[in-house]
Design a protein around this motif. Structure first.
Motif, short mmCIF file in Angstrom:
data_model
loop_
_atom_site.label_atom_id
_atom_site.label_comp_id
_atom_site.label_asym_id
_atom_site.label_seq_id
_atom_site.Cartn_x
_atom_site.Cartn_y
_atom_site.Cartn_z
N TYR A 1 0.80 -1.23 0.00
CA TYR A 1 0.00 0.00 0.00
C TYR A 1 0.83 1.28 0.00
N ILE B 1 -0.86 5.06 -0.97
CA ILE B 1 -0.70 6.19 -0.06
C ILE B 1 0.03 7.34 -0.74
N TYR C 1 -4.49 1.92 5.60
CA TYR C 1 -4.80 2.77 4.45
C TYR C 1 -6.28 3.16 4.42
#
Length: 306
Positions: A205, A209, A257
């Protein structure tokens, strides 16, 4: 323009040495920094340290805090050199990239102040392009579908609609939400404006981000489809973490996230945890199959790199 490359090593000194020395030979590269994420393999850091020279710095991070932590550690090292390095190549060590590809990415990066990140298209060792060179940022509903293999199979046609199409990849360059983090280019100013990379995720992730933070600051992200690099399919990760452990990291990063950047509610949070329970059951079947496939791929990798 002064380009500095930040490479992250973890128990992969062979690729670290190969890539660092290769990049140091390029005229466009002013500095190469290899960041060792506290490797556990005996003498991994010491072996890389031997190639250090005026163009190559080899440093050890203060902890193994994940990919983003290591990149930030290297970026701050570059800033502390006070040599006005303004452009960055951020990369894994298990890649190969030519100087022409670097120049093309840097030129695109410098074409407009709106451009925040540029990446070349990723090829695998078998000569095929990676399926996920770039993607649209993951929404809560999309991530829920991706939470189990059963849901992925059931909603596969819809998942494909959330990805970039073959016609998109046929364009010379593509404006995207996220690019793969294996190799990308940005600037010191952009990194500082988004408050560096988020160090709260250890693995997975990071790209979503980064895409969110760039979009929030109104920066653009581009994939150059006519420029390539070769990625050796995350060999260092495969050597270090078993598949189940990687799935645990994936779930932890997914929840961070979704809570931090998509602001999911309590009901959505509970649903994600329920789906993670189903995924646990799937892994009882999937892990043995994965081990067999990994063994076969490792043998193919050995043959390709002989």
């Amino acid at each position: 323009m002064k380009l500095a490359c930040v490479l992250v090593n973890y128990n992969d000194e062979e690729n670290s040495i190969r890539l660092a020395q290769s990049l140091a030979e390029y005229q466009i590269v002013s500095k190469v920094v290899v960041v060792d994420s506290c490797s556990t393999k005996p003498f991994s850091f010491e072996k890389i340290k031997q190639i250090e020279n005026t163009k190559i710095d080899v440093i050890k991070a203060s902890k193994n805090g994940g990919y983003s932590f290591a990149l930030n550690y290297g970026i701050r090292h570059i800033e502390n050199l006070k040599q006005d390095y303004d452009t960055l190549m951020l990369s894994n060590v298990d890649i190969e990239i030519g100087e022409d590809a670097i120049i093309a990415c840097v030129n695109k990066l410098q074409s407009s102040q709106l451009v925040g990140v540029v990446a070349p298209r990723m090829k695998l060792l078998n000569g095929k392009y990676a399926r996920r060179n770039a993607w649209k940022r993951r929404t809560p509903i999309r991530d829920m579908v991706h939470s189990t293999r059963g849901l992925e199979l059931l909603f596969w046609p819809f998942l494909r609609k959330w990805e970039y199409s073959n016609s998109d990849y046929n364009k010379p360059e593509l404006l995207v939400d996220c690019v793969a983090g294996a190799c990308f280019f940005t600037t010191i100013d952009v990194i500082k404006s988004i408050d560096y990379l988020d160090e709260e995720v250890f693995l997975f992730y990071e790209e979503d981000i980064l895409g969110y933070r760039l979009d929030y600051k109104q920066y653009q992200t581009y994939l150059l489809n006519n420029v390539e690099f070769v990625h050796m399919e995350s060999q260092s990760i495969k050597k270090t973490y078993n598949y189940y452990k990687k799935m645990e990291y994936l779930f932890k990063s997914r929840m961070y996230y979704q809570k931090t950047y998509n602001d999911i509610n309590q009901f959505q949070t509970l649903l994600f945890y329920a789906l993670w329970g189903i995924r646990h059951v799937e892994l009882l079947i999937e892990v043995p199959i994965r081990r067999l496939k990994t063994f076969i791929k490792d043998e193919e990798y050995k043959n390709l790199t002989k």
